[in-house]
Design an enzyme around this catalytic site. Structure first.
Site, PDB file in Angstrom:
ATOM      1  N   GLY A  19      -5.127  -0.329  -4.049  1.00  0.00           N
ATOM      2  CA  GLY A  19      -6.441   0.295  -3.896  1.00  0.00           C
ATOM      3  C   GLY A  19      -6.404   1.777  -4.224  1.00  0.00           C
ATOM      4  O   GLY A  19      -5.626   2.221  -5.076  1.00  0.00           O
ATOM      5  N   SER A  20      -7.201   2.508  -3.507  1.00  0.00           N
ATOM      6  CA  SER A  20      -7.384   3.925  -3.844  1.00  0.00           C
ATOM      7  C   SER A  20      -6.116   4.747  -3.689  1.00  0.00           C
ATOM      8  O   SER A  20      -6.035   5.853  -4.227  1.00  0.00           O
ATOM      9  CB  SER A  20      -8.477   4.516  -2.970  1.00  0.00           C
ATOM     10  OG  SER A  20      -9.659   3.785  -3.157  1.00  0.00           O
ATOM     11  N   THR A  21      -5.151   4.269  -2.920  1.00  0.00           N
ATOM     12  CA  THR A  21      -3.931   5.063  -2.784  1.00  0.00           C
ATOM     13  C   THR A  21      -3.261   5.224  -4.135  1.00  0.00           C
ATOM     14  O   THR A  21      -2.512   6.165  -4.368  1.00  0.00           O
ATOM     15  CB  THR A  21      -2.937   4.414  -1.809  1.00  0.00           C
ATOM     16  OG1 THR A  21      -2.585   3.127  -2.300  1.00  0.00           O
ATOM     17  CG2 THR A  21      -3.545   4.264  -0.424  1.00  0.00           C
TER      18      THR A  21
END
Lengths: 485, 451
Positions: A216-218
């Protein structure tokens, strides 16, 4: 008749000699291969014929050997805090084999390792009972406990690393299991083993090392790193030319952000990170192209196997995505998959000025009389990013915790940088998202720590799930536990 | 032909000293097992030591009186093997207790050993002169054949594992083959002593070999067939090999003709091929020999040879130490047929070499007795008994170590089994009697005529 009697004597001698030659062959030449034959149950029994060495955390042993005085097995393995340390120790069962450190360090724990030969011989001569050696881990008991309690009854995993050395400070996977429940060979052990294997929650799966999740956004940290490394941007305050919504290249599909109110249109890299703008980093990834993205991901350790020595599965960054796929890859969706260890490695490389250290779990091996037999020395895996890039990424991560989605990880008086992630998964993304938090903290005396947390299905409703809300507090607890005395 | 008697010293004191050693060694081994398993000296150690010592002492005293010039080595060597065997059986009993197969085999074996030594004493006292046995040549043949054939008429039990070599009478079981070994040797020696000239000389040359006349050849053909019949009906490869080999060896010694060896080899190869390709029991054994580990990969068959080889491999050169191995993994046969495997694990290569040396010495002393014997019957008898022992040791130990296919006989003196222990003590007694008469200074009457 004496002449034939002499010949018969020679014949009889030949018979006995044949036996002797054969015995020499079996017990001399073939002895080792027969002794180590997989069907030779002696090896199984030998493993528990005398106290096994222990696995040590913070100077305390987390395993022990109980004298049970069975015919086949004299000792049985037990664990001091089984579920807490199971992802580190693994199990060592009389009936069901062994795993992880119990398996990888078996020769050392069982005392059969060649490096213990001298000590064993000495013990044999002095009549002391044979003993296995101890394995000293890098685990920080407080951090481990904080991570385990933080996850509580949620499904998930935590990995904490010392960015400077690569030492694994916490390795937690929940739900966990107690290896002591099936350490023996009885009916109860068999039942425990069968139940654990049948459990839909897979308690014996080491989620920290053996499970990959969409990051995801990580993963935007990797995308930002690629942008700086390829000189597409020089500064974290450089403005991007991002429309909101962003239409994926070659398609009519629109990539949106979490909320239309966020200032993502034409945002700077820093603001894009603070608000975790999919449009900003999706476009950067697509503009960079799949090869440059992949090169950067691989520098952080994607697409390679890491042995800690417990083998972590490869995290995956795809090779052949189309441009629209690359845009999604760049925000940690689509085909990108990472282990919690991998994301902890990303954070630790950023915190360690770009230098990625080999993650390791075993600090020392020492014999029963506490002589150190082997000592791990920190090893660099590579320079993932330049120190300048690392500095920029650190600034962005600190900003996320100060101003953005990661506020829940703030620790007063300590520099904390982080990145949230709420990764969608499942058929048509209809599974409950995974909540991620990837972070680092720098405390006094140059102590630092990098933590990756993933929480699966952390809440019953979709809106309740976000990396900042679910995962960040756990990361914060682990960082505090590591940095405070 | 014979050795002129010299003023041979009687060596009884040497024997006594050796005997003391032969009793002490198993007692120490017994202590060793106790310390290794229980961490304390076994409670029965004193009783065991005194018992073994008393038995050996009585046997020795009987020899002083009834066979003063006999070979000084045979009694101590047999005592040593018997003692070590009992210790190993006791040691495996202890493991068996934990395996919930409590079976006081060691106590039984000790009782049988006492009975064996009693039998030994009976032979010593009542067999004034071994040549008396010549008179019973044909009776011996009949008795031996009855003994050999008997098991075929008794129902076998599951515990016999294929081979029909036991006679079960209620709780007792009896293995007649062990006694047949001695009785048949009496027949062979008696028959061959009479027929040896006819067999050696009255023959026709055929393709460079001397072929004997049919009426002289008859008995060997008969014996060959009998041995094959035993093999087929009782699934007893070991005994048939033993009796056939024994007969060929004695025939060769009696006639001094190498052609008998060639005949013997040809016939045994022929017999082995026929039986090996027809009898499934034999085929199983050969398969197990060719691939001892096959039983583990679900291909069926017995895992014993594989277990025995792994036991020996784990023992290595120095062994795990008495009481510290896991030879009970071999299974129920660890203390009978496979006792050599148990010794191999716990005493190692070193221990097995020593044990084989002890057997070699017994055989060598027996053959030395044959050379020294003054009468052809005694010579043939001693050769027969010694080579039977050598063949048996070879067949058993060869099977257990995987040198040859397993045949299922007992290791003389060591293996658990009453018939075997008693018969072998009798065998040693007869050898000692022959040796006594051979070494006795010239008070003997003139040697029997060498017709």
């Amino acid at each position: 008749m004496n002449k034939p009697i002499r010949r018969v004597s020679i014949f009889c001698l030949v018979l006995i000699l044949a036996l002797m030659v054969r015995t020499n062959w079996v017990q001399g030449v073939q002895a080792d291969s027969l002794a180590s034959n997989t069907h030779n149950d002696r090896n199984k029994y030998d493993r528990y014929a005398y106290p096994r060495g222990n696995i040590i955390v913070d100077g305390e042993r987390v395993t022990s050997s109980d004298f049970v005085d069975g015919l086949r097995y004299k000792y049985k393995r037990s664990w001091v805090n089984g579920p807490l340390y199971a992802p580190v120790t693994g199990y060592s069962s009389q009936s069901f084999g062994s795993s992880q450190l119990e398996s990888l360090e078996d020769g050392f724990l069982a005392g059969t390792d060649d490096r213990l030969f001298f000590r064993n011989t000495l013990d044999m001569l002095t009549g002391k009972e044979k003993q296995g050696g101890d394995v000293v881990t890098t685990i920080n008991a407080k951090a481990q406990k904080a991570a385990f309690e933080g996850l509580g009854n949620k499904k998930g995993a935590v990995v904490a690393l010392d960015p400077a050395t690569g030492a694994i400070l916490a390795l937690v996977s929940t739900p966990s299991y107690d290896p002591g429940t099936f350490a023996g060979g009885g009916d109860a052990d068999t039942k425990a083993w069968t139940d654990l294997n049948a459990d839909a929650n897979k308690p014996m799966l080491n989620r920290a090392l053996r499970e990959t999740y969409p990051p995801g956004s990580t993963f935007k940290l990797v995308t930002a790193a690629a942008a700086f490394e390829n000189n597409v941007f020089q500064n974290i305050d450089d403005k991007t030319e991002t429309p909101d919504p962003y239409t994926l290249p070659g398609t009519t599909t629109e990539l949106k952000n979490e909320s239309a109110n966020e200032p993502c249109e034409g945002a700077t890299l820093k603001v894009g990170m603070d608000f975790s703008c999919n449009t900003v980093y999706g476009k950067i990834g697509a503009d960079l192209g799949r090869d440059k993205m992949r090169e950067q991901a691989e520098k952080f350790g994607f697409n390679t196997t890491v042995d800690t020595p417990i083998r972590a599965v490869q995290s995956f960054y795809p090779k052949g995505s189309s441009p629209d796929g690359t845009a999604l890859d760049a925000i940690g969706q689509h085909d990108t998959r990472a282990t919690p260890l991998q994301m902890a490695m990303v954070a630790s490389a950023i915190a360690n000025n770009g230098s990625l250290m080999q993650p390791y779990l075993v600090a020392q091996e020492r014999s029963a009389n506490l002589t150190t037999i082997s000592q791990h020395s920190a090893k660099q895996l590579g320079q993932a990013i330049s120190p300048a890039t690392a500095q920029k990424l650190q600034d962005m991560m600190v900003s996320v915790v100060q101003n953005g989605t990661g506020k829940n990880a703030q620790i007063p008086g300590t520099t904390v940088g982080g990145k949230t992630g709420t990764a969608q998964h499942g058929e048509g993304n209809n599974g409950l998202p995974f909540a991620w938090f990837v972070s680092y903290a720098k405390g006094a005396d140059n102590k630092s720590v990098a933590v990756a947390v993933v929480v699966e299905d952390g809440s019953n409703n979709r809106d309740g799930i976000s990396g900042g809300r679910l995962a960040a507090p756990i990361a914060k607890a682990v960082m505090q536990a590591t940095l405070t005395k | 032909m014979t050795i002129t008697p010299q003023g041979t010293p009687n060596r009884r004191n040497t024997e006594l000293a050796l005997l003391a050693f032969a009793v002490l060694l198993p007692v120490l081994a017994y202590a060793n097992v106790g310390l290794a398993i229980d961490g304390s000296l076994p409670a029965g150690m004193l009783g065991y030591g005194l018992g073994m010592g008393a038995l050996a002492l009585v046997a020795h005293l009987v020899m002083r009186r009834w066979a003063p010039y006999a070979d000084p080595l045979l009694l101590p060597l047999a005592t040593l093997l018997n003692g070590l065997g009992v210790v190993m059986i006791w040691r495996l009993d202890k493991a068996g207790k934990l395996l919930a197969k409590n079976y006081p085999a060691a106590a039984n074996q000790l009782m049988w050993s006492a009975l064996g030594i009693a039998f030994f004493i009976v032979v010593m006292v009542f067999l004034k002169d071994h040549r008396v046995l010549q008179r019973y040549t044909y009776i011996s043949m009949a008795v031996a054949l009855v003994l050999l054939a008997a098991p075929a008429f008794f129902p076998s039990r599951d515990a016999d594992f294929g081979a029909k070599i036991w006679i079960h009478l209620g709780p007792l079981s009896f293995q007649p083959g062990e006694f047949a070994k001695i009785i048949l040797t009496v027949f062979f020696a008696g028959y061959l002593m009479v027929k040896r000239d006819a067999l050696a000389l009255a023959s026709r040359r055929f393709m460079g070999l001397y072929l004997p006349r049919g009426r002289d050849l008859g008995p060997i053909i008969a014996i060959w067939l009998v041995s094959l019949l035993i093999l087929i009906f009782e699934n007893d490869l070991g005994s048939s090999f033993l009796f056939f080999g024994l007969f060929v060896v004695m025939l060769y010694v009696a006639t001094e003709r190498t052609s008998w060896i060639i005949f013997g080899l040809l016939m045994s190869v022929g017999g082995a091929v026929v039986v090996g390709s027809t009898a499934s029991h034999v085929k199983t054994r050969i398969d197990a020999w060719l691939d001892p580990m096959a039983a583990f990969s679900g291909k069926g068959g017995s895992d014993q040879i594989g277990q025995s080889l792994m036991a020996m491999g784990s023992g290595g050169v120095t062994g795990s130490g008495l009481g510290q191995g896991r030879s009970w993994l071999i299974g129920f046969a660890a203390k009978s047929d496979f006792i050599i495997g148990s010794f191999g694990e716990e005493l190692g290569l070193t221990g097995l070499m020593a044990i084989f040396m002890v057997y070699a010495l017994i055989v060598q002393r027996g053959l030395r007795t044959a050379i020294a014997a003054r009468d052809p019957f005694g010579k043939l008898f001693a050769v027969g008994l010694s080579s039977a022992l050598a063949l048996q040791v070879f067949v058993v130990a060869g099977g257990v170590t995987g040198l040859i296919p397993l045949t299922g006989m007992t290791m003389p003196f060591m293996a658990q089994g009453g018939s075997s222990v008693v018969a072998n003590w009798a065998l040693i007694a007869i050898l000692l009697k022959i040796s006594d008469s051979a070494r006795r200074p010239g008070v003997e009457p003139a040697p029997a005529s060498e017709t």
